[in-house]
Structure formats: C-alpha cells, structure tokens
Design a protein around this motif. Structure first.
Motif, short mmCIF file in Angstrom:
data_model
loop_
_atom_site.label_atom_id
_atom_site.label_comp_id
_atom_site.label_asym_id
_atom_site.label_seq_id
_atom_site.Cartn_x
_atom_site.Cartn_y
_atom_site.Cartn_z
N TRP A 187 -55.04 65.34 -51.98
CA TRP A 187 -55.63 65.48 -50.60
C TRP A 187 -54.57 65.81 -49.77
O TRP A 187 -54.35 66.68 -49.06
CB TRP A 187 -56.37 64.39 -50.14
N PHE A 188 -53.43 65.01 -49.98
CA PHE A 188 -52.17 65.38 -49.13
C PHE A 188 -51.53 66.47 -49.39
O PHE A 188 -51.11 67.41 -48.46
CB PHE A 188 -50.94 64.19 -49.61
N GLN A 189 -51.57 67.30 -50.65
CA GLN A 189 -51.25 68.43 -50.98
C GLN A 189 -52.02 69.59 -50.21
O GLN A 189 -51.39 70.41 -49.67
CB GLN A 189 -51.11 68.92 -52.40
N GLU A 190 -53.24 69.33 -50.12
CA GLU A 190 -54.12 70.32 -49.44
C GLU A 190 -53.80 70.38 -47.92
O GLU A 190 -53.81 71.41 -47.20
CB GLU A 190 -55.66 69.99 -49.73
N ILE A 191 -53.51 69.15 -47.51
CA ILE A 191 -53.16 68.95 -45.97
C ILE A 191 -51.79 69.85 -45.54
O ILE A 191 -51.89 70.74 -44.68
CB ILE A 191 -52.95 67.78 -45.42
N GLU A 200 -50.65 72.12 -47.44
CA GLU A 200 -51.00 73.65 -47.71
C GLU A 200 -51.61 74.52 -46.68
O GLU A 200 -51.38 75.40 -46.20
CB GLU A 200 -51.68 73.93 -49.01
N ASN A 201 -52.62 73.60 -46.01
CA ASN A 201 -53.13 74.16 -44.86
C ASN A 201 -52.40 74.39 -43.53
O ASN A 201 -52.55 75.25 -42.86
CB ASN A 201 -54.45 73.27 -44.43
N CYS A 202 -51.61 73.38 -43.22
CA CYS A 202 -50.48 73.27 -42.07
C CYS A 202 -49.20 73.66 -42.63
O CYS A 202 -48.54 72.61 -42.97
CB CYS A 202 -50.94 72.08 -41.55
N VAL A 203 -48.73 74.91 -42.64
CA VAL A 203 -47.35 75.09 -43.28
C VAL A 203 -46.22 74.32 -42.44
O VAL A 203 -45.07 74.30 -42.91
CB VAL A 203 -47.15 76.67 -43.38
N CYS A 204 -46.38 74.10 -41.19
CA CYS A 204 -45.35 73.75 -40.20
C CYS A 204 -45.50 72.16 -40.09
O CYS A 204 -44.48 71.55 -39.37
CB CYS A 204 -45.51 74.26 -38.93
N LEU A 205 -46.38 71.41 -40.79
CA LEU A 205 -46.55 70.28 -40.66
C LEU A 205 -45.34 69.55 -41.70
O LEU A 205 -45.62 69.63 -42.93
CB LEU A 205 -47.93 69.69 -41.05
N SER A 206 -44.68 68.94 -41.25
CA SER A 206 -43.68 68.00 -41.94
C SER A 206 -43.89 66.76 -42.56
O SER A 206 -43.28 66.30 -43.30
CB SER A 206 -42.13 67.87 -41.39
N GLN A 260 -45.02 61.96 -46.21
CA GLN A 260 -44.13 63.28 -45.69
C GLN A 260 -44.30 64.29 -46.72
O GLN A 260 -44.59 64.10 -47.87
CB GLN A 260 -42.67 62.56 -46.31
N ARG A 261 -43.99 65.65 -46.39
CA ARG A 261 -44.18 66.77 -46.88
C ARG A 261 -43.31 66.89 -48.13
O ARG A 261 -43.69 67.22 -49.46
CB ARG A 261 -43.88 68.05 -46.03
N GLN A 262 -41.79 66.65 -48.21
CA GLN A 262 -41.06 66.57 -49.24
C GLN A 262 -41.63 65.80 -50.71
O GLN A 262 -41.33 66.09 -51.70
CB GLN A 262 -39.61 66.27 -48.92
N ASP A 263 -42.58 64.76 -50.45
CA ASP A 263 -42.97 63.98 -51.53
C ASP A 263 -44.12 64.72 -52.05
O ASP A 263 -44.36 64.21 -53.30
CB ASP A 263 -43.46 62.49 -50.98
N TYR A 264 -44.55 65.76 -51.44
CA TYR A 264 -45.73 66.36 -52.36
C TYR A 264 -45.76 67.88 -52.34
O TYR A 264 -46.72 68.35 -53.38
CB TYR A 264 -47.26 65.93 -51.44
N LEU A 265 -44.81 68.59 -51.51
CA LEU A 265 -44.69 69.86 -51.95
C LEU A 265 -43.15 70.32 -51.59
O LEU A 265 -42.61 69.49 -50.78
CB LEU A 265 -45.56 70.73 -50.51
N LYS A 266 -42.97 71.31 -52.20
CA LYS A 266 -41.35 71.70 -51.92
C LYS A 266 -41.50 72.58 -50.50
O LYS A 266 -42.38 73.42 -50.19
CB LYS A 266 -41.24 72.80 -53.10
N LEU A 267 -40.36 72.31 -49.75
CA LEU A 267 -40.40 72.87 -48.41
C LEU A 267 -39.91 74.21 -48.83
O LEU A 267 -39.35 74.77 -49.67
CB LEU A 267 -39.18 71.91 -47.51
#
Length: 523
Positions: A494-498, A500-506, A516-523
C-alpha cells in the motif's frame, strides 16, 4: 556522464539546495570547478551560519572571498563576539538583511561590541534581533541608531525582577528615541512580554509617521493607545494578537486613523464585539486580508454571520479571510462573502462547525482564484470537496482534518473521475502550465493536478481505499496527512502504491508514524 559535464547554470541550481555547512567544509574541496561554483555570487546572496559549526574562525576566512556578494545573513548570536573580535576588517557592503536567530547575551562584554559588530554591515536595512537583558537591548538600540533601518523585528523577554523595572523604563525611552530618528522605518515588529511602558505604542505611532506595518506580539497595549492622537496613519498592515485590552473603541480609532489598511490581524482579541467589527466595514474599504476569531480552532468566539456579511459587502477587494473558531457563522454569510469578494484567494474556517456543503459549493462557483482552503472540524462532504478541487484550479492547499463527513460511502464522483482519467489516458505533468491546458480540455470530471497539500488527519472515516483513490486523482501531492493505522511490514504494498501515484511525495503521515519514500521506492 560526469556531473561536471552539466552546464554551469544547472550545477549552480543543484548547489542552491546544499546547506551552508556543505559549502564551508565539503563541496568547495571536491575539485576546482566546485570550489569556483561555491563562491558564485548567485549562491552567496543568502548565507546562514548555525551554532553547530565547531570552528568560528574557519568560516570567517571564507567570508573574505564572498563578503561583497552577501545580501542576507542569518546567523546564531554566538558569532557576534567572534565577528567583532577576530574579523573587523570584513565589510559586508551589499548586505541589506541581518537576522540573529537566538537571544543575544552580551551583558558582560564591552559596550563597544555592538558598535563594532554592526559597523561590519554599513548598509544594513532589515534587522531581526532579540536581546536577552535590558542592557543588551539598550546597547543594541544605541548601536543601530546610526543606521537607516527600513524594517526592524525587535524582541525582548527579559525578567522584571532584581530591580530592573527602572531600567526597563529607560529602555522604553531609548526605543522611542530610536524610532523617532528612523525617518525611513516602514515595518516594525515588537515581540515582548509586557516590558514596555503603557504608552509605547501610542508614542511609536506619533513619532514615526512613515510606518506602514506594525506588528505587536506580547507587548502590553493600553486602552488609549490609539485615541491619544487623531493624526492620520500611513499603516497598511496591522497585527495585534491576543490583546484583551484592545476593545471596540480602540479598533474604531485605529480604522479611522488608518483608512488605507490592507491587512488587519486581531485574532484572539476577545474584547471586540459586533460594534467594533462594524467599524472595519465602515472605514476599511481597501482591506485585502482579515484575521479575526481565535488562534486555535478548539477555542470559540462570538463573531456572528452579520459581521462577515457587512465586512464582505464593504470590502470587495478582500483576498484572504481567517475566522478560526467562529462557530456561530452560518452558510448565508459565506454565500454573501463569495458573491461580494470574487477575488478571494484564501479562507480559513477551522472550527466553524455550522458551515456546510452549501458554503463550499458557493466558494467553488464564485471564487475560481482560491488557493488555500482550511475547513478543520467542518461538515464538508467528499462530494463537495471534489467539486471544490475541480472548479478552483489554482487550489494548492486543502485542510479537511477532523471532518467526519469525508468517507467512501458515496464515492461515485471519485469513480467517475478515475474512469475519465483512464479513458483519456493522457500523460500527467508537473508543469502548472500544461496542467491547466490539460484540464481545460477535459470535462468537469477531469483529475486535478494542482493540489499540493492535503490534510485528512483526524478524519476518522477515511479508509485506505479512499486514500488510494485520492492519490490517483491528485498525483502532484507533496504533503499528505492521514489518520490511518498501518503496519510497517504488512502494508508495504500500500505504501508503494501511494508513492507510485504521487511521484512528488517524499513522505506522508499516518496516525502514529511517518512513511518515507526512500524506504519503499527508489527516488
């Protein structure tokens, strides 16, 4: 490709995001190109020195190379004596703004410290400083009197004990003398805890006719401060928060003497009644920003709908209204506001519990320039919120915290928007210009790509499904607050989907943690 292969303009833009510490200790030693860029005039216009720098002498050597570039300097008070003692030959000839971030304690230093320190900034025009003790305050004002100050933010929170009352009386007269000799002073902010004499404000207004902005925070203001004189004031901005002594008669005198007021902030002044607010409508036809009510939405005030209606009809240029805690306001006054003030860009109705969807539909229909909308504790529904977002294409901030009518029981509007978004299958863009063009070509059900800040904290009926749909519709969010409980491990998808939907959301905030984005997606 090496980073140094980028055009110089791009490198300089990247370097603007580095803190001062990296310039002083790291970046400038990487290579000759970075050393050259670190002294670029563009980067050195605004400099901040914090207390955490362990060597005071080191950055001073650096200043000898950039002193002529600096226009604004923010520094910790510990640097005052260091500058004065070790580097008096440095002259910040082009510096216009100086901000001392912490309380200044120079009581045991020679009186010449302030004189020598400020002499390093011969053309300074904007000062923010907070002396710790009365002697520091006196010496500071004396040293500053030799300059032509345009904007002064002066704070004093010293103790009244140990026989200092007489000294504080002297401080009052020193302050009045300082203001009187400042022929160019336009903006004055006084931050104090009842340490000035009762007629300080009255004398400031009398001695400084050029003043256009006055902000009083904490300083005692007598009931007669605005009645002592009837001379016209040049004030266009006036701020006075939480002053129980500021009453109807004082507001009447102020508005009569300052007919050109464009910003008026009297939040927390609970002694003002409907009679006092009437004078805003009578005397302030140029008003653009008005702050009434309380400082906290958990507090309530007696401001009624008639007050807002009269002010709205008399002040057609109003662009921002804050009425926090005005629980007696009803939809009719907001409808009058939107029909009279079509240029409204911001509204804060936090704690206005009687405001319903009717008001927000009116805002959407009549105030297309709306940029900020805060409606904490209101009865706004999800359908109305999406209508507001769709029609106010400049809306960047929406606060719907503790709004329990926001739920997914009737989210057909969201489904229609998602279906339209999928059918059009047009690429999303972060460019505000392209976003406007895209939205103008869509139907009313197009997705919104301007909203940056969405606050749904304490709105207990917001579910994960609803939050996910909102992030799909609002892809440019950079701030998101929710009151949803989550498990760090099991909710990873779910975190990853959020993100992915909001690319500017850190990051986004949940009820008990921040993801935090860096914990679930590569910036």
């Amino acid at each position: 490709m090496n980073i140094n292969d980028l055009p110089a303009e791009m490198l300089i833009e990247i370097f603007t995001y580095l803190p001062e510490w990296d310039f002083l200790r790291n970046a400038r030693h990487v290579c000759q190109i970075w050393k050259l860029i670190s002294t670029s005039p563009i980067l050195r216009q605004n400099v901040e020195l914090s207390k955490y720098m362990d060597s005071y002498a080191y950055p001073l050597k650096y200043f000898s190379a950039i002193q002529l570039y600096i226009k604004k300097l923010v520094m910790h008070s510990t640097y005052i004596q260091t500058f004065e003692k070790h580097h008096q030959d440095v002259k910040f000839e082009n510096l216009k703004s100086l901000h001392i971030t912490s309380k200044v304690q120079c009581t045991w230093w020679p009186n010449s410290v302030f004189n020598n320190f400020f002499s390093m900034f011969p053309n300074v025009q904007i000062i923010k400083i907070t002396p710790e003790f009365w002697r520091d305050a006196e010496n500071c004002l004396y040293a500053l009197s030799q300059f032509s100050i345009i904007e002064l933010d002066f704070g004093y929170y010293g103790s009244n004990s140990f026989g200092t009352m007489g000294k504080l009386h002297d401080l009052h007269y020193r302050f009045i003398q300082f203001v009187q000799c400042q022929r160019s002073l336009k903006i004055l902010k006084i931050r104090a805890s009842d340490h000035f004499a009762e007629d300080t404000v009255a004398q400031i207004l009398e001695k400084c006719p050029t003043l256009t902005s006055l902000n009083i925070s904490g300083a005692y203001v007598s009931a007669e401060s605005f009645k002592i004189s009837t001379n016209a004031l040049a004030l266009t901005e006036f701020y006075m928060k939480s002053q129980s002594e500021f009453k109807d008669g004082d507001l009447e005198a102020l508005t009569k003497r300052a007919p050109c007021l464009k910003t008026l902030n009297i939040e927390g002044c609970r002694s003002i009644t409907e009679r006092g607010f009437r004078h805003i409508a009578l005397n302030c036809s140029h008003l653009k920003k008005l702050f009434i009510g309380e400082l906290d939405s958990n507090c309530v005030t007696d401001v009624g709908s008639d007050v807002i209606t009269k002010i709205a009809k008399a002040c057609p240029h109003l662009e921002f209204l804050s009425a926090i805690g005005c629980s007696k306001l009803e939809d009719d006054c907001i409808i009058d506001l939107t029909s009279s003030c079509g240029s409204l860009r911001g509204i804060n109705l936090n704690g206005c519990t009687n405001i319903t969807d009717v008001s927000f539909f009116a805002l959407a229909d009549h105030c297309p320039l709306l940029n900020v909308c805060e409606v904490r504790n209101s009865a706004i529904s999800l359908k109305c919120a999406m209508y507001l977002i769709q029609h106010c294409k400049g809306l960047t901030k929406l606060n719907m915290s503790n709004c329990n009518n926001i739920d997914d029981k009737n989210d057909s509007e969201l489904e229609n928007m998602l279906e339209t978004q999928s059918r059009n299958n047009k690429p999303r863009t972060n460019s505000s210009v392209n976003s406007k063009l895209d939205m103008s070509s869509f139907s009313m059900h197009c997705f919104h790509s301007h909203l940056k800040d969405l606050d749904l904290s304490e709105s207990m009926h917001v579910t994960r499904t609803l939050a996910t749909k909102l992030t799909r519709i609002l892809p440019d969010l950079i701030s998101l607050k929710l009151s949803i409980s989550a498990d760090i491990e099991s909710d990873e998808e779910w975190f990853q989907e959020i993100f992915e939907n909001c690319v500017c959301l850190s990051e986004f905030k949940l009820s008990t943690t921040t993801i935090q984005r860096q914990d679930y997606l590569k910036l």
